[in-house]
Design an enzyme around this catalytic site. Structure first.
Site, PDB file in Angstrom:
ATOM      1  N   ASN A  10       1.166  -1.439   0.142  1.00  0.00           N
ATOM      2  CA  ASN A  10       0.083  -0.008  -0.524  1.00  0.00           C
ATOM      3  C   ASN A  10       1.314   0.925   0.014  1.00  0.00           C
ATOM      4  OD1 ASN A  10      -1.944   2.449   0.573  1.00  0.00           O
ATOM      5  ND2 ASN A  10      -2.800   0.797   2.922  1.00  0.00           N
ATOM      6  N   LYS A  17       3.395   0.467   3.352  1.00  0.00           N
ATOM      7  CA  LYS A  17       2.655   0.171   4.123  1.00  0.00           C
ATOM      8  C   LYS A  17       2.550  -1.453   3.532  1.00  0.00           C
ATOM      9  CE  LYS A  17      -0.924   2.643   6.395  1.00  0.00           C
ATOM     10  NZ  LYS A  17      -1.795   3.153   6.796  1.00  0.00           N
ATOM     11  N   ARG A  93      -2.569  -1.957  -3.774  1.00  0.00           N
ATOM     12  CA  ARG A  93      -3.784  -1.170  -3.706  1.00  0.00           C
ATOM     13  C   ARG A  93      -3.621   0.122  -4.441  1.00  0.00           C
ATOM     14  NH1 ARG A  93      -5.048   3.512   0.869  1.00  0.00           N
ATOM     15  NH2 ARG A  93      -6.740   3.964   0.581  1.00  0.00           N
ATOM     16  N   HIS A 182     -12.299   3.758  -0.378  1.00  0.00           N
ATOM     17  CA  HIS A 182     -12.116   2.555   0.825  1.00  0.00           C
ATOM     18  C   HIS A 182     -13.336   1.374   0.070  1.00  0.00           C
ATOM     19  CE1 HIS A 182     -12.427   5.634   4.009  1.00  0.00           C
ATOM     20  NE2 HIS A 182     -11.472   5.390   3.534  1.00  0.00           N
ATOM     21  N   HIS A 210     -17.629   3.173   7.602  1.00  0.00           N
ATOM     22  CA  HIS A 210     -16.175   2.591   7.661  1.00  0.00           C
ATOM     23  C   HIS A 210     -15.467   4.476   7.674  1.00  0.00           C
ATOM     24  CE1 HIS A 210     -12.221   2.303   6.039  1.00  0.00           C
ATOM     25  NE2 HIS A 210     -11.582   3.353   6.922  1.00  0.00           N
ATOM     26  N   GLY A 214      -9.990   8.958   7.505  1.00  0.00           N
ATOM     27  CA  GLY A 214     -11.306   9.563   6.444  1.00  0.00           C
ATOM     28  C   GLY A 214     -12.012   8.863   6.346  1.00  0.00           C
ATOM     29  N   ARG A 243     -11.538  16.418   6.781  1.00  0.00           N
ATOM     30  CA  ARG A 243     -11.725  16.871   5.627  1.00  0.00           C
ATOM     31  C   ARG A 243     -13.309  17.206   5.994  1.00  0.00           C
ATOM     32  NH1 ARG A 243     -10.745  10.974   3.134  1.00  0.00           N
ATOM     33  NH2 ARG A 243      -8.334  11.343   2.729  1.00  0.00           N
ATOM     34  N   MET A 285     -10.161  10.496  18.144  1.00  0.00           N
ATOM     35  CA  MET A 285     -11.136  10.562  18.646  1.00  0.00           C
ATOM     36  C   MET A 285     -11.081  10.097  20.367  1.00  0.00           C
ATOM     37  SD  MET A 285     -14.866  10.826  18.129  1.00  0.00           S
ATOM     38  CE  MET A 285     -15.335  10.910  16.357  1.00  0.00           C
ATOM     39  N   GLY A 332     -10.645   2.551  12.653  1.00  0.00           N
ATOM     40  CA  GLY A 332     -10.332   2.922  13.797  1.00  0.00           C
ATOM     41  C   GLY A 332     -11.455   3.377  14.428  1.00  0.00           C
ATOM     42  N   VAL A 333     -12.661   4.818  14.282  1.00  0.00           N
ATOM     43  CA  VAL A 333     -13.249   4.737  15.090  1.00  0.00           C
ATOM     44  C   VAL A 333     -14.215   3.744  15.366  1.00  0.00           C
ATOM     45  CG1 VAL A 333     -15.104   6.818  15.220  1.00  0.00           C
ATOM     46  CG2 VAL A 333     -12.562   7.343  14.545  1.00  0.00           C
ATOM     47  N   GLY A 334     -14.694   3.058  14.086  1.00  0.00           N
ATOM     48  CA  GLY A 334     -16.351   2.676  14.256  1.00  0.00           C
ATOM     49  C   GLY A 334     -15.925   1.794  14.746  1.00  0.00           C
ATOM     50  N   GLU A 335     -14.308   0.499  14.969  1.00  0.00           N
ATOM     51  CA  GLU A 335     -14.128  -0.117  15.644  1.00  0.00           C
ATOM     52  C   GLU A 335     -13.779   0.099  17.478  1.00  0.00           C
ATOM     53  OE1 GLU A 335     -10.907  -2.222  13.867  1.00  0.00           O
ATOM     54  OE2 GLU A 335     -11.472  -2.230  12.233  1.00  0.00           O
ATOM     55  N   GLU A 386      -8.175  -4.591   5.368  1.00  0.00           N
ATOM     56  CA  GLU A 386      -7.708  -3.934   4.092  1.00  0.00           C
ATOM     57  C   GLU A 386      -6.854  -5.839   2.772  1.00  0.00           C
ATOM     58  OE1 GLU A 386      -8.861  -0.289   5.471  1.00  0.00           O
ATOM     59  OE2 GLU A 386      -9.077  -0.114   3.042  1.00  0.00           O
TER      60      GLU A 386
HETATM   61  P1  ADP Z   1      -7.290   5.700   8.516  1.00  0.00           P
HETATM   62  O1  ADP Z   1      -6.432   3.862   8.240  1.00  0.00           O
HETATM   63  O2  ADP Z   1      -7.760   6.773   8.219  1.00  0.00           O
HETATM   64  O3  ADP Z   1      -5.548   6.637   9.028  1.00  0.00           O
HETATM   65  P2  ADP Z   1      -7.776   4.237  10.515  1.00  0.00           P
HETATM   66  O4  ADP Z   1      -8.857   3.155  10.639  1.00  0.00           O
HETATM   67  O5  ADP Z   1      -6.925   4.044  11.199  1.00  0.00           O
HETATM   68  O6  ADP Z   1      -7.220   6.071  10.294  1.00  0.00           O
HETATM   69  O7  ADP Z   1      -8.486   5.314  11.939  1.00  0.00           O
HETATM   70  C1  ADP Z   1      -7.983   6.095  12.365  1.00  0.00           C
HETATM   71  C2  ADP Z   1      -8.834   6.411  14.208  1.00  0.00           C
HETATM   72  O8  ADP Z   1      -9.140   5.755  14.968  1.00  0.00           O
HETATM   73  C3  ADP Z   1      -8.097   8.028  14.870  1.00  0.00           C
HETATM   74  O9  ADP Z   1      -7.587   8.739  14.176  1.00  0.00           O
HETATM   75  C4  ADP Z   1      -8.790   7.781  15.486  1.00  0.00           C
HETATM   76  O10 ADP Z   1      -9.194   9.099  16.029  1.00  0.00           O
HETATM   77  C5  ADP Z   1      -9.088   6.601  15.853  1.00  0.00           C
HETATM   78  N1  ADP Z   1      -9.017   5.867  16.562  1.00  0.00           N
HETATM   79  C6  ADP Z   1      -8.309   4.910  16.947  1.00  0.00           C
HETATM   80  N2  ADP Z   1      -8.503   4.066  18.284  1.00  0.00           N
HETATM   81  C7  ADP Z   1      -9.619   4.923  18.467  1.00  0.00           C
HETATM   82  C8  ADP Z   1      -9.553   4.473  20.347  1.00  0.00           C
HETATM   83  N3  ADP Z   1      -9.103   3.622  21.006  1.00  0.00           N
HETATM   84  N4  ADP Z   1     -11.157   5.368  20.358  1.00  0.00           N
HETATM   85  C9  ADP Z   1     -11.528   5.833  19.261  1.00  0.00           C
HETATM   86  N5  ADP Z   1     -10.926   6.539  18.358  1.00  0.00           N
HETATM   87  C10 ADP Z   1      -9.723   5.930  17.929  1.00  0.00           C
END
Ligand code: ADP
Length: 407
Positions: A10, A17, A93, A182, A210, A214, A243, A285, A332-335, A386
């Site tokens: 990637n 990556k 990717r 995505h 997602h 982003g 954004r 977040m 990241g945020v969703g999980e 991914e």
């Molecule tokens: P990308 O691939 O778009 O760079 P990610 O999917 O890795 O992003 O998500 C990164 C974001 O996830 C971080 O900027 C943060 O806002 C959020 N994040 C990561 N871990 C946590 C957590 N434990 N609690 C809340 N938000 C988190």
């Protein structure tokens, strides 16, 4: 083909990556990251996964070619070099595949030319992706290389969702339409959600959210994308880390005419200095939630704007799909951010959507349901992967092209 390993690359604008995956059992053999390429403080982090052994090096890495050579050398130190006969394919990717690429594609000169032709609609991403491919080709000219496009999953969108309401002659001349991004994640997560529900993807309608730095939403009907929130570029749609997402396009004319800003300045403003960061000075977040919990009003408003937009998309895609079986949170945020999931579906009981507070609070790397038992619509947390999806698609393609089905 004798090898069973896939190297997934990637290549971003200033980073690479990678993961090396053995497709016999899906085992991750090695993973790593080269950051700050082109700066004096470039950093390479390489992990031999099974041993849990991580090596880091700092120092200037001039360009993507040097970065990939450094990655190849790290892999070589672990006996996993690019010259290994175990390596079956390199999966790349590629961010923008336009309307042309709807499937993973074996890379040849004509594919490279098409990726190059798309640079005007993906000026940050496609050039880096191309360099990654060319360097990998130079290192292993005999090995098949596959491009997996971020846009591919969205090419099934109907015209009514993909077209903007502008003169089609102008749209076609400048290739202006909604492409969506995505896609690899939306494809993987919608399929995994069906699996979590114990049903076939063809039978399930899913809204995928997602939410990383982003962020994008998609409406997936029976395994096919019918709408997504990102557009010509990844700027449209949800409020993101930096954004703005959706806005009246006239804001741009206003900033030009009244604010005296140039197109490039507005581009930077909306892509890099807006969203959560623009609203409250933070785009992580975790930090925003910490500030909200301390009573910080600016962070609370940023959070509310983020959630309001998210909720609007859930409602919109509910209407697009007609019947929704699941809403899946990922990235990241969703999980990780339970408060985001809770707030996004709060008040949507009328749509059959709710979150069980206890289940939502559980931290786990596994796909899981967080809706109350017996809920009309499942709410799920489904970690995205991914790299595994790129590896799976790339490996399947080379296997298929070497052993074409007889039917
Ligand atoms: P990308 O691939 O778009 O760079 P990610 O999917 O890795 O992003 O998500 C990164 C974001 O996830 C971080 O900027 C943060 O806002 C959020 N994040 C990561 N871990 C946590 C957590 N434990 N609690 C809340 N938000 C988190």
């Amino acid at each position: 083909m004798t090898g069973t390993r896939v190297l997934v690359l990637n290549s971003g604008s200033s980073s690479v990556k990678y993961q090396l995956i053995d497709m016999r059992d899906g085992e991750r053999l090695a993973a790593g990251l080269v950051e700050r390429i082109g700066e004096r403080t470039s950093r390479l982090k390489h992990t031999l996964v099974a041993a849990g052994d991580t090596r880091e090096q700092e120092g200037p890495i001039a360009d993507h070619e040097a970065a990939l050579k450094a990655v190849a050398s790290e892999l070589g130190r672990d006996g996993l070099g690019l010259d290994s006969p175990e390596l079956a394919v390199i999966g790349h990717r590629v961010v923008h595949g336009g309307e042309f690429f709807s499937e993973p594609t074996l890379i040849d000169e004509s594919v490279l030319t098409e990726i190059e032709r798309l640079i005007p609609v993906a000026p940050l991403h496609n050039p880096a992706n191309l360099t990654g491919i060319r360097t990998a080709q130079a290192l292993r000219p005999d090995l098949p290389q596959v491009a997996v496009f971020d846009t591919a999953f969205h090419t099934t969108m109907p015209q009514s969702a993909a077209r903007y309401a502008i003169d089609p002659k102008i749209a076609d001349r400048y290739r202006i339409r909604r492409y969506g991004f995505h896609g690899t994640s939306h494809a993987y997560v919608s399929r995994e959600t069906a699996r979590l529900l114990g049903r076939a993807p063809e039978d399930v309608n899913v809204i995928v959210l997602h939410l990383g730095n982003g962020a994008s939403a998609s409406a997936v009907r029976g395994g096919r994308c019918v709408d997504t929130s990102m557009g010509l570029t990844p700027l449209e749609g949800l409020v993101m880390g930096t954004r703005s997402g959706d806005m009246d396009p006239a804001v741009i004319f206003h900033l030009m005419r009244v604010g005296g800003m140039s197109a490039d300045e507005i581009d930077t403003l909306l892509n890099k200095r807006s969203g959560l960061f623009g609203l409250c000075g933070d785009n992580d977040m975790r930090e925003i939630r910490r500030r909200v919990d301390e009573g910080d009003e600016q962070a609370a408003l940023a959070f509310d704007i983020y959630i309001h937009r998210l909720k609007k998309y859930i409602g919109a895609y509910y209407a697009v799909l007609g019947r929704v079986d699941a809403v899946a949170f990922t990235a990241g945020v969703g999980e990780n951010a339970a408060p985001v999931r809770e707030a996004a579906v709060a008040g949507l009981e009328g749509l059959g959507l709710a979150v069980d507070a206890g289940l939502n609070a559980v931290r786990s790397g596994e796909a899981r349901l967080i809706s109350p038992a017996g809920a009309r619509v499942a709410v799920a947390v489904v970690p995205t992967d991914e790299e595994m999806e790129i590896a799976t698609q790339s490996y399947a393609l080379v296997n298929e092209s070497e052993n074409p089905r007889l039917t």
